[in-house]
Enzyme design. Sequence first.
Site, PDB file in Angstrom:
ATOM      1  N   ASP A  29       0.827  -1.201   0.000  1.00 30.93           N
ATOM      2  CA  ASP A  29       0.000   0.000   0.000  1.00 30.93           C
ATOM      3  C   ASP A  29       0.865   1.257   0.000  1.00 30.93           C
ATOM      4  O   ASP A  29       1.731   1.424   0.852  1.00 30.93           O
ATOM      5  CB  ASP A  29      -0.910  -0.036   1.243  1.00 30.93           C
ATOM      6  CG  ASP A  29      -2.229   0.657   1.012  1.00 30.93           C
ATOM      7  OD1 ASP A  29      -2.222   1.830   0.610  1.00 30.93           O
ATOM      8  OD2 ASP A  29      -3.275   0.015   1.255  1.00 30.93           O
ATOM      9  N   THR A  70      -6.766   3.944  -2.361  1.00 32.98           N
ATOM     10  CA  THR A  70      -6.644   2.514  -2.061  1.00 32.98           C
ATOM     11  C   THR A  70      -7.733   1.625  -2.661  1.00 32.98           C
ATOM     12  O   THR A  70      -7.440   0.627  -3.311  1.00 32.98           O
ATOM     13  CB  THR A  70      -6.614   2.316  -0.530  1.00 32.98           C
ATOM     14  OG1 THR A  70      -5.403   2.877  -0.043  1.00 32.98           O
ATOM     15  CG2 THR A  70      -6.676   0.850  -0.146  1.00 32.98           C
ATOM     16  N   ASN A  91     -12.610   5.579  -2.093  1.00 34.47           N
ATOM     17  CA  ASN A  91     -12.809   4.822  -0.850  1.00 34.47           C
ATOM     18  C   ASN A  91     -14.239   5.072  -0.373  1.00 34.47           C
ATOM     19  O   ASN A  91     -14.895   4.194   0.167  1.00 34.47           O
ATOM     20  CB  ASN A  91     -11.814   5.270   0.223  1.00 34.47           C
ATOM     21  CG  ASN A  91     -10.386   4.884  -0.117  1.00 34.47           C
ATOM     22  OD1 ASN A  91     -10.132   3.808  -0.654  1.00 34.47           O
ATOM     23  ND2 ASN A  91      -9.447   5.771   0.183  1.00 34.47           N
ATOM     24  N   ASP A 153     -10.047  -3.528   5.736  1.00 39.76           N
ATOM     25  CA  ASP A 153     -11.197  -4.289   5.225  1.00 39.76           C
ATOM     26  C   ASP A 153     -11.247  -4.266   3.697  1.00 39.76           C
ATOM     27  O   ASP A 153     -11.278  -5.304   3.034  1.00 39.76           O
ATOM     28  CB  ASP A 153     -12.518  -3.765   5.840  1.00 39.76           C
ATOM     29  CG  ASP A 153     -12.612  -2.248   5.895  1.00 39.76           C
ATOM     30  OD1 ASP A 153     -12.114  -1.577   4.976  1.00 39.76           O
ATOM     31  OD2 ASP A 153     -13.209  -1.735   6.870  1.00 39.76           O
ATOM     32  N   ARG A 154     -11.247  -3.047   3.103  1.00 36.31           N
ATOM     33  CA  ARG A 154     -11.437  -2.949   1.653  1.00 36.31           C
ATOM     34  C   ARG A 154     -10.329  -3.622   0.859  1.00 36.31           C
ATOM     35  O   ARG A 154     -10.573  -4.123  -0.247  1.00 36.31           O
ATOM     36  CB  ARG A 154     -11.570  -1.484   1.228  1.00 36.31           C
ATOM     37  CG  ARG A 154     -10.374  -0.584   1.550  1.00 36.31           C
ATOM     38  CD  ARG A 154     -10.722   0.879   1.290  1.00 36.31           C
ATOM     39  NE  ARG A 154      -9.645   1.819   1.552  1.00 36.31           N
ATOM     40  CZ  ARG A 154      -9.289   2.281   2.754  1.00 36.31           C
ATOM     41  NH1 ARG A 154      -9.927   1.843   3.832  1.00 36.31           N
ATOM     42  NH2 ARG A 154      -8.310   3.166   2.894  1.00 36.31           N
ATOM     43  N   ASP A 341      -1.064  -0.058  -4.889  1.00 38.44           N
ATOM     44  CA  ASP A 341      -2.371   0.500  -5.259  1.00 38.44           C
ATOM     45  C   ASP A 341      -2.256   1.962  -5.695  1.00 38.44           C
ATOM     46  O   ASP A 341      -3.158   2.489  -6.341  1.00 38.44           O
ATOM     47  CB  ASP A 341      -3.382   0.339  -4.110  1.00 38.44           C
ATOM     48  CG  ASP A 341      -2.878   0.880  -2.785  1.00 38.44           C
ATOM     49  OD1 ASP A 341      -1.656   1.155  -2.651  1.00 38.44           O
ATOM     50  OD2 ASP A 341      -3.698   1.025  -1.861  1.00 38.44           O
ATOM     51  N   HIS A 475      -2.201  11.098  -1.287  1.00 37.91           N
ATOM     52  CA  HIS A 475      -2.162  10.651  -2.690  1.00 37.91           C
ATOM     53  C   HIS A 475      -3.568  10.741  -3.225  1.00 37.91           C
ATOM     54  O   HIS A 475      -4.518  10.719  -2.456  1.00 37.91           O
ATOM     55  CB  HIS A 475      -1.681   9.191  -2.760  1.00 37.91           C
ATOM     56  CG  HIS A 475      -2.415   8.297  -1.812  1.00 37.91           C
ATOM     57  ND1 HIS A 475      -3.629   7.705  -2.124  1.00 37.91           N
ATOM     58  CD2 HIS A 475      -2.153   7.944  -0.534  1.00 37.91           C
ATOM     59  CE1 HIS A 475      -4.042   7.014  -1.073  1.00 37.91           C
ATOM     60  NE2 HIS A 475      -3.185   7.150  -0.084  1.00 37.91           N
TER      61      HIS A 475
HETATM   62 ZN    ZN Z   1      -3.596   2.643  -0.476  1.00 34.31          ZN
HETATM   63 ZN    ZN Z   2      -3.360   6.158   1.646  1.00 33.59          ZN
END
Ligand code: ZN
Ligand code: ZN
Length: 535
Positions: A29, A70, A91, A153-154, A341, A475
């Site tokens: 990540d 993400t 998100n 979770d995601r 991601d 980001h």
């Molecule tokens: Zn991310």
């Molecule tokens: Zn982030």
Amino acid sequence: TCAMLFAQKSTPAATPLERPKLVVGIVVDQMRWDYLYRFYNKYENGGFKRLLNEGFACQNTMLNYIPSVTAIGHTTIFTGSVPSIHGIAGNDWIDYKTGKSVYCTDDQTENSVGSESKAGKMSPRKLLATTITDELRMATNFQSKVVGVSLKDRASIIPAGHNPTGAFWMDDATGRFITSTYYMNELPAWVNTFNASKPIEKLLANGWNTLLPINEYTESTADDVSWEGTLKGAAKPVFPYDAKKAYELDHGTLRQMPFGNTLTLQFARAAIDGYKLGQEKNCDFLTINCASTDYSGHLVGPNAIEIEDVYLRLDRDLAGFFSYLDQKIGKGNYLVFLTADHGAANAEGFLESNKMPTGFLSKGFDAAIGDMLKQKFGEDKLITSVDNFQIYFNKARIDSLNLNFDKIKAATVDFLMQQDGIQYAADQDKISTTSIPAIVKEMMINGYNQQRSGSVVMITKPGWLPYYSKKGTTHSVWNPYDTHIPLIFMGWKIKPGFTTQATHMTDISATVAALLHIQMPNGCIGQPITPICNK
Ligand code: ZN
Ligand code: ZN
């Protein structure tokens, strides 16, 4: 007997279809591509360097949509598709029917499994397209096992797809890996065993100091700089950190320390053992998100000793994980890909103090849009929110007031174009006729989902950050620091090599589909990366 005679005379059985025993998709990540090389000389041989030396590296893999966040990153990696099609537009996004913000994997019809908290009220139901993991399940009549693992979770739910064997994530309230009733009604015994072994306590016992002597972190800034955020309980953003104290103050701090990644990879091993992944007849698929790189990155930014330490420790953890796969599944029997991601911007303070172009969008500018519209159109509450660098309008109210939506959008675009740090703004339905470089335009269009995105989008100048990133970073934008990601395949049938040709995040699932001889996901717009797939 007749059968014996027949068997003896028949030709040898045809070679069965070959697939790896296990595919492991690792998403680090917030890993910028340049971290492979900025810290290269400090990596050991078994982690990132093993990927680069034994694997095939796509050196110019870019996201082909915005916003670079993400949920969208994970969805795009595993669907080969973009928000316009796969529906994961952020998100969070605004539901136009209710005017309320919705979270990408929130599902109030489900319940937590393994905790009394609400952290398990989740499902992949808002995901509109299939994933590569869904396709593997369907290709093998659901005999392949698919498991998703992450602290987030995601980042566990979406990669594992609509009908996996399991998906597990961290419940901060209890410090346990949990799941949702969408998948099962009880945690598997191996998850309970893992949770009961108190892994977090063990990981935090010795605090967090630098892995190497701190004066060897020459790739990073001084330890104490004004633009770094501070871990809970610490007076300054400096080593050593009292990891236990931070965790006691706020369980979420586990995510901001390298131990969150270590824990995730420990849990991934437990999943391989518990579900016998890669150890039975069919090709299985394990998706892993290492999330601590992101939480730590947000807190301190890319140039902090903390982030370098997070990557050096992840490198060692990956080395251990790969040698575990060698032992358990067998070298050459598993296929790994490692990617990210999205990336992250350098901190504003870092850029500013080093004479690089940067700045913050002014703090109240989103409220100012509403004020401007009230002056022009005589009504307030025309905007629902500003999210993902998009303006969400109250379409129902605009309709009921008989206001001209096109004029409202045009006034908003004009207003945004006058703001410090905004390079472009556009009506999402008119991007193709706006004078914006083609590559940026395509990313905007790919990222625009008519039902779920805001109706006006803005593009910031390179290096500019939203005001909420005063400390650390974030980001979301199109620029290479947010969209140039590592992509390396290693293992089963992968010959060492690299390409600098342009490849895209959407090509990852297309490539895996080609390697496994399964259908690509149903919204896939990517292409197989030929040097990997050609034999
Ligand atoms: Zn991310
Ligand atoms: Zn982030």
